[in-house]
Write an enzyme that holds these catalytic residues in place. Structure first.
Site, PDB file in Angstrom:
ATOM      1  N   PRO A 199       0.815  -1.224   0.000  1.00  0.00           N
ATOM      2  CA  PRO A 199       0.000   0.000   0.000  1.00  0.00           C
ATOM      3  C   PRO A 199       0.846   1.270   0.000  1.00  0.00           C
ATOM      4  O   PRO A 199       0.519   2.236  -0.673  1.00  0.00           O
ATOM      5  CB  PRO A 199      -0.822  -0.136   1.289  1.00  0.00           C
ATOM      6  CG  PRO A 199      -0.934  -1.625   1.495  1.00  0.00           C
ATOM      7  CD  PRO A 199       0.330  -2.217   0.979  1.00  0.00           C
ATOM      8  N   ILE A 231      -1.036  -7.895  -6.582  1.00  0.00           N
ATOM      9  CA  ILE A 231      -0.084  -8.889  -7.065  1.00  0.00           C
ATOM     10  C   ILE A 231      -0.741  -9.802  -8.108  1.00  0.00           C
ATOM     11  O   ILE A 231      -1.655 -10.584  -7.786  1.00  0.00           O
ATOM     12  CB  ILE A 231       0.503  -9.734  -5.901  1.00  0.00           C
ATOM     13  CG1 ILE A 231       1.090  -8.796  -4.832  1.00  0.00           C
ATOM     14  CG2 ILE A 231       1.552 -10.718  -6.425  1.00  0.00           C
ATOM     15  CD1 ILE A 231       2.150  -7.812  -5.332  1.00  0.00           C
ATOM     16  N   GLY A 277     -17.115   3.326 -34.302  1.00  0.00           N
ATOM     17  CA  GLY A 277     -18.227   4.205 -33.931  1.00  0.00           C
ATOM     18  C   GLY A 277     -18.971   3.642 -32.724  1.00  0.00           C
ATOM     19  O   GLY A 277     -18.356   3.082 -31.804  1.00  0.00           O
ATOM     20  N   GLY A 278     -20.315   3.772 -32.771  1.00  0.00           N
ATOM     21  CA  GLY A 278     -21.143   3.297 -31.645  1.00  0.00           C
ATOM     22  C   GLY A 278     -20.956   1.812 -31.380  1.00  0.00           C
ATOM     23  O   GLY A 278     -20.986   1.368 -30.220  1.00  0.00           O
ATOM     24  N   GLU A 294       4.424  -2.565 -13.915  1.00  0.00           N
ATOM     25  CA  GLU A 294       5.878  -2.663 -14.186  1.00  0.00           C
ATOM     26  C   GLU A 294       6.506  -1.284 -14.336  1.00  0.00           C
ATOM     27  O   GLU A 294       7.456  -1.106 -15.094  1.00  0.00           O
ATOM     28  CB  GLU A 294       6.166  -3.504 -15.450  1.00  0.00           C
ATOM     29  CG  GLU A 294       5.856  -4.954 -15.345  1.00  0.00           C
ATOM     30  CD  GLU A 294       6.419  -5.591 -14.098  1.00  0.00           C
ATOM     31  OE1 GLU A 294       7.431  -5.103 -13.588  1.00  0.00           O
ATOM     32  OE2 GLU A 294       5.826  -6.566 -13.644  1.00  0.00           O
ATOM     33  N   SER A 348       4.380   5.000 -17.089  1.00  0.00           N
ATOM     34  CA  SER A 348       5.090   5.690 -18.179  1.00  0.00           C
ATOM     35  C   SER A 348       6.002   6.784 -17.634  1.00  0.00           C
ATOM     36  O   SER A 348       7.117   6.983 -18.115  1.00  0.00           O
ATOM     37  CB  SER A 348       4.088   6.320 -19.155  1.00  0.00           C
ATOM     38  OG  SER A 348       3.598   5.323 -20.004  1.00  0.00           O
TER      39      SER A 348
HETATM   40  C1  LIG Z   1      -3.626  -4.869 -12.591  1.00  0.00           C
HETATM   41  C2  LIG Z   1      -2.364  -4.633 -11.831  1.00  0.00           C
HETATM   42  C3  LIG Z   1      -1.440  -5.670 -11.689  1.00  0.00           C
HETATM   43  C4  LIG Z   1      -0.274  -5.474 -10.958  1.00  0.00           C
HETATM   44  N1  LIG Z   1       0.594  -6.511 -10.785  1.00  0.00           N
HETATM   45  C5  LIG Z   1       1.645  -6.372  -9.928  1.00  0.00           C
HETATM   46  C6  LIG Z   1       2.477  -7.491  -9.599  1.00  0.00           C
HETATM   47  O1  LIG Z   1       2.309  -8.591 -10.116  1.00  0.00           O
HETATM   48  N2  LIG Z   1       3.461  -7.318  -8.698  1.00  0.00           N
HETATM   49  C7  LIG Z   1       3.694  -6.106  -8.088  1.00  0.00           C
HETATM   50  O2  LIG Z   1       4.579  -6.037  -7.250  1.00  0.00           O
HETATM   51  N3  LIG Z   1       2.933  -5.013  -8.402  1.00  0.00           N
HETATM   52  C8  LIG Z   1       1.923  -5.122  -9.294  1.00  0.00           C
HETATM   53  N4  LIG Z   1       1.126  -4.033  -9.603  1.00  0.00           N
HETATM   54  C9  LIG Z   1       1.440  -2.737  -9.022  1.00  0.00           C
HETATM   55  C10 LIG Z   1       1.976  -1.743 -10.036  1.00  0.00           C
HETATM   56  O3  LIG Z   1       3.283  -2.077 -10.413  1.00  0.00           O
HETATM   57  C11 LIG Z   1       1.865  -0.333  -9.411  1.00  0.00           C
HETATM   58  O4  LIG Z   1       0.483  -0.026  -9.352  1.00  0.00           O
HETATM   59  C12 LIG Z   1       2.603   0.716 -10.208  1.00  0.00           C
HETATM   60  O5  LIG Z   1       3.992   0.476 -10.134  1.00  0.00           O
HETATM   61  C13 LIG Z   1       2.321   2.133  -9.721  1.00  0.00           C
HETATM   62  O6  LIG Z   1       2.345   2.234  -8.328  1.00  0.00           O
HETATM   63  P1  LIG Z   1       1.118   2.922  -7.571  1.00  0.00           P
HETATM   64  O7  LIG Z   1      -0.137   2.282  -8.066  1.00  0.00           O
HETATM   65  O8  LIG Z   1       1.357   2.863  -6.106  1.00  0.00           O
HETATM   66  O9  LIG Z   1       1.110   4.417  -8.060  1.00  0.00           O
HETATM   67  P2  LIG Z   1       1.951   5.628  -7.447  1.00  0.00           P
HETATM   68  O10 LIG Z   1       3.356   5.228  -7.269  1.00  0.00           O
HETATM   69  O11 LIG Z   1       1.220   6.176  -6.262  1.00  0.00           O
HETATM   70  O12 LIG Z   1       1.873   6.691  -8.644  1.00  0.00           O
HETATM   71  C14 LIG Z   1       0.766   7.591  -8.840  1.00  0.00           C
HETATM   72  C15 LIG Z   1       1.113   8.576  -9.978  1.00  0.00           C
HETATM   73  O13 LIG Z   1       2.312   9.323  -9.652  1.00  0.00           O
HETATM   74  C16 LIG Z   1       3.281   9.197 -10.681  1.00  0.00           C
HETATM   75  N5  LIG Z   1       4.627   9.159 -10.098  1.00  0.00           N
HETATM   76  C17 LIG Z   1       5.039   8.497  -8.990  1.00  0.00           C
HETATM   77  N6  LIG Z   1       6.357   8.666  -8.801  1.00  0.00           N
HETATM   78  C18 LIG Z   1       6.802   9.445  -9.822  1.00  0.00           C
HETATM   79  C19 LIG Z   1       8.077   9.992 -10.205  1.00  0.00           C
HETATM   80  N7  LIG Z   1       9.179   9.779  -9.492  1.00  0.00           N
HETATM   81  N8  LIG Z   1       8.144  10.763 -11.310  1.00  0.00           N
HETATM   82  C20 LIG Z   1       7.040  11.011 -12.063  1.00  0.00           C
HETATM   83  N9  LIG Z   1       5.821  10.526 -11.756  1.00  0.00           N
HETATM   84  C21 LIG Z   1       5.694   9.749 -10.661  1.00  0.00           C
HETATM   85  C22 LIG Z   1       2.941   7.889 -11.374  1.00  0.00           C
HETATM   86  O14 LIG Z   1       3.411   7.862 -12.697  1.00  0.00           O
HETATM   87  C23 LIG Z   1       1.423   7.874 -11.295  1.00  0.00           C
HETATM   88  O15 LIG Z   1       0.911   8.628 -12.362  1.00  0.00           O
HETATM   89  C24 LIG Z   1      -0.017  -4.206 -10.371  1.00  0.00           C
HETATM   90  C25 LIG Z   1      -0.935  -3.153 -10.541  1.00  0.00           C
HETATM   91  C26 LIG Z   1      -2.085  -3.357 -11.253  1.00  0.00           C
HETATM   92  C27 LIG Z   1      -3.055  -2.207 -11.389  1.00  0.00           C
END
Ligand SMILES: Cc1cc2nc3c(=O)[nH]c(=O)nc-3n(C[C@H](O)[C@H](O)[C@H](O)COP(=O)(O)OP(=O)(O)OC[C@H]3O[C@@H](n4cnc5c(N)ncnc54)[C@H](O)[C@@H]3O)c2cc1C
Length: 579
Positions: free
Chosen positions: A181, A211, A419-420, A443, A446
């Site tokens: 979290p 995960i 379209g629709g 992973e 962007s």
């Molecule tokens: C469907 C799904 C599957 C997943 N599977 C896995 C998995 O198998 N194992 C695992 O460990 N994790 C997994 N994840 C987690 C995923 O890797 C993270 O959600 C992701 O890395 C972003 O972290 P966050 O959600 O806490 O966003 P945050 O880190 O809170 O980011 C929020 C926003 O802030 C921006 N931001 C944060 N830091 C910076 C920076 N330094 N510079 C510019 N912008 C920044 C981000 O780009 C984003 O727009 C999964 C997530 C999803 C949704």
């Protein structure tokens, strides 16, 4: 019979174009002979490449005829969390995983002694693309073979012997448990605790969230083994098995990838095995795991875009409005052509990045396991290792960023072409758009890929690589002219880089996206020129790509060179108050 390899002209073209023979030679250590050589090892480069072609054709067959027909039902059915904390996958996922295991496709890159196919990463990348075209959510299990690869690269031999053959056979699936979290993009903040009991057994306590396949059998888990160190140096990597002390507390409800279970996990004194050395968890092992996974997600993005594009292309041909097929309407034709070129551009970049990763990884393997005794050869290999590391440090995040953004755009445009009908659930493009939307988040988002890639763009990797690509002479007049445009484009990017460096890191991050876009345009332009030497259609693709790309490059560099910092300096005024 349908086959996602045979019907994909561009993948087959790149398969022939990208010199897989050279790759096979390093992958197979030059084809040694003797009693220690595995009986299924290829005799020579030709034999190895034939084998890759055959494997990809099998993947293409399974993808088209087993996986794709289930994609719709998998999306509707999703997964079920049972009362005992286990997860039941949809019937389609189960059938597809069984088919992949039966076809021996679950140990793609593992060595043969563990039952693997010993394929280069590039061949695996092509396979992931085809699987994702069939069903992006299934790719999230098929594409987690990096777990086994990480065990192979860094764990001790008893762990390898125990787990790797079972990964290859499809008996085991894995997960990569990093996110918590309070630790998302910033994995240095991981807090899940690792401690040793009186018998020296490692145990894990804490929570992981989001995960993928967290309900799988083997969870590579990043945990804090050194509580006194608060940053990445306090983290180690552990192998934990599914069991009564490791529970799936909840399955996430999400926008797309409904077939892929995304789990919240609770660890209660879970026994675990240390992978490699303490404290190298994040800084070495997870970085390596994530680099592979980023190419995997980039390939997933390609597959989704390919699927969406095909639906749009067909629909535009058959749908009539104003008395003509809508593909004859200029606006629709323009959209379709842009979609197809963007897809091929991203594919060119992802496959090149994957190929260079293969060269880097194989060189590293030789240096670690069988270093040359000749001093000059050792020096040459070490110098190559440094060059590839720097290049891949830029290309991998660039490819992940570029392909995932492309995928969202192409899936979005595909829906627009329909379209629709695109908005309805009668066609799969709404699913493709939902599935594409995760690829530029997990992973590493962007924004994080750009942070990594722009360091390489500004740190010399781009300049060196562009120079190398520019050294190719084109006898053909048009290609020669296009190359001159790219050389000018590179000069403009270099101006931008110099300016950004004078302004400081904040400015580099502010304009990171524009710099990475511009650098990618130049590199992909060169990749297209090489493709165009061999293929008439690719000349048209290269011409349009370079013409449009250089226009955007100029506009982006003009903005960057203007020194505008309003997004930071006027943030409060422009972004407005919070309610
Ligand atoms: C469907 C799904 C599957 C997943 N599977 C896995 C998995 O198998 N194992 C695992 O460990 N994790 C997994 N994840 C987690 C995923 O890797 C993270 O959600 C992701 O890395 C972003 O972290 P966050 O959600 O806490 O966003 P945050 O880190 O809170 O980011 C929020 C926003 O802030 C921006 N931001 C944060 N830091 C910076 C920076 N330094 N510079 C510019 N912008 C920044 C981000 O780009 C984003 O727009 C999964 C997530 C999803 C949704």
């Amino acid at each position: 019979m349908a086959n996602f390899f045979d019907d994909n002209e561009d993948i087959r073209f790149l398969f022939e174009h990208l010199d897989l023979r050279a790759l096979a030679t390093v992958q197979e250590d030059g084809f040694p002979t003797g009693p220690d050589v595995h009986e299924e090892s290829p005799r020579d480069a030709e034999d190895a490449v034939d084998n890759y072609r055959r494997i990809l054709s099998i993947v293409g067959d399974v993808a088209a005829n087993t996986i794709a027909p289930f994609a719709e039902s998998v999306d509707h059915e999703g997964n079920r969390l049972n009362e005992d904390g286990t997860v039941t996958l949809s019937r389609g996922m189960q059938e597809s995983l069984r088919a992949l295991g039966q076809a021996d496709l679950m140990g793609f890159t593992l060595p043969r002694r563990y039952g693997g196919l010993n394929c280069p990463n590039l061949v695996y990348t092509m396979a992931i693309e085809m699987i994702s075209r069939a069903d992006a959510s299934l790719m999230n299990i098929f594409g987690l073979q990096g777990i086994a690869e990480t065990i192979n690269a860094f764990a001790d031999s008893s762990i390898k012997d125990e787990y790797l053959p079972r990964f290859s056979s499809g008996e085991l699936t894995g997960a990569m448990a990093l996110t918590e979290p309070d630790a998302g993009s910033d994995l240095q903040a991981v807090g899940l605790r690792a401690w040793q009991d009186t018998d020296g057994q490692w145990r894990l306590n804490g929570v992981k969230r989001f995960i993928t396949n967290g309900c799988g059998d083997v969870l590579l888990t990043l945990a804090r083994s050194e509580p006194e160190l608060k940053d990445g140096r306090g983290l180690s990597l552990f192998l934990a098995e599914r069991g009564p002390r490791l529970k799936v507390r909840r399955l996430e409800k999400k926008l797309g990838l409904h077939g892929s279970p995304t789990c919240e996990l609770v660890y209660e004194d879970v026994p675990a095995k240390l992978i490699g050395e303490r404290q190298l968890g994040l800084i070495r092992y997870v970085l390596s795991l994530m680099n592979g996974a980023r190419i995997g997600v980039a390939a997933q993005a390609l597959g989704i875009a390919e699927a969406a594009y095909r639906v749009a292309r067909k629909y535009a041909h058959t749908r009539k409005q104003f008395g003509v097929s809508i593909e004859r309407l200029p606006a629709v034709a323009d959209m379709l052509v842009d979609m197809r070129i963007s897809l091929e551009a991203a594919r060119a970049l992802v496959y090149e990045a994957s190929r260079y990763c293969d060269f880097e990884m194989n060189n590293q393997r030789v240096l670690e396991t069988n270093p040359p005794t000749d001093a000059d050869e050792l020096k040459r290999r070490k110098s190559e290792a440094r060059v590839w590391k720097r290049l891949n440090g830029m290309l991998t995040p660039m490819a992940k960023y570029y392909a995932s953004e492309m995928s969202v755009r192409v899936a979005n445009d595909a829906l627009q072409v329909l379209g629709g009908s695109g908005y309805m659930m009668d066609y799969p493009v709404e699913r493709h758009l939902r599935d594409a939307r995760i690829t530029n988040i997990y992973e590493g988002t962007s924004q994080l890929q750009i942070v990594a890639a722009v360091r390489g763009v500004c740190g010399g990797a781009f300049e060196r690589f562009a120079e190398e690509l520019e050294s190719r002479e084109y006898l053909d007049k048009d290609l020669h002219e296009f190359k001159a445009g790219l050389v000018e484009g590179r000069a403009r990017v270099m101006e931008g880089i110099t300016f950004v460096k004078e302004q400081g890191t904040d400015y580099m991050d502010l304009y990171g996206r524009k710099l990475v876009d511009a650098a990618a345009t130049v590199l992909i332009g060169h990749f297209f020129l090489r493709q165009a030497e061999r293929n008439e259609r690719k000349r048209l693709v290269a011409a349009r790509y370079i013409r449009c790309g250089l226009q955007s490059l100029q506009a982006d560099m003009n903005m960057l060179l203007s020194g505008d910092r309003s997004a930071m300096q006027e943030f409060e005024t422009i972004a407005g108050e919070i309610d």
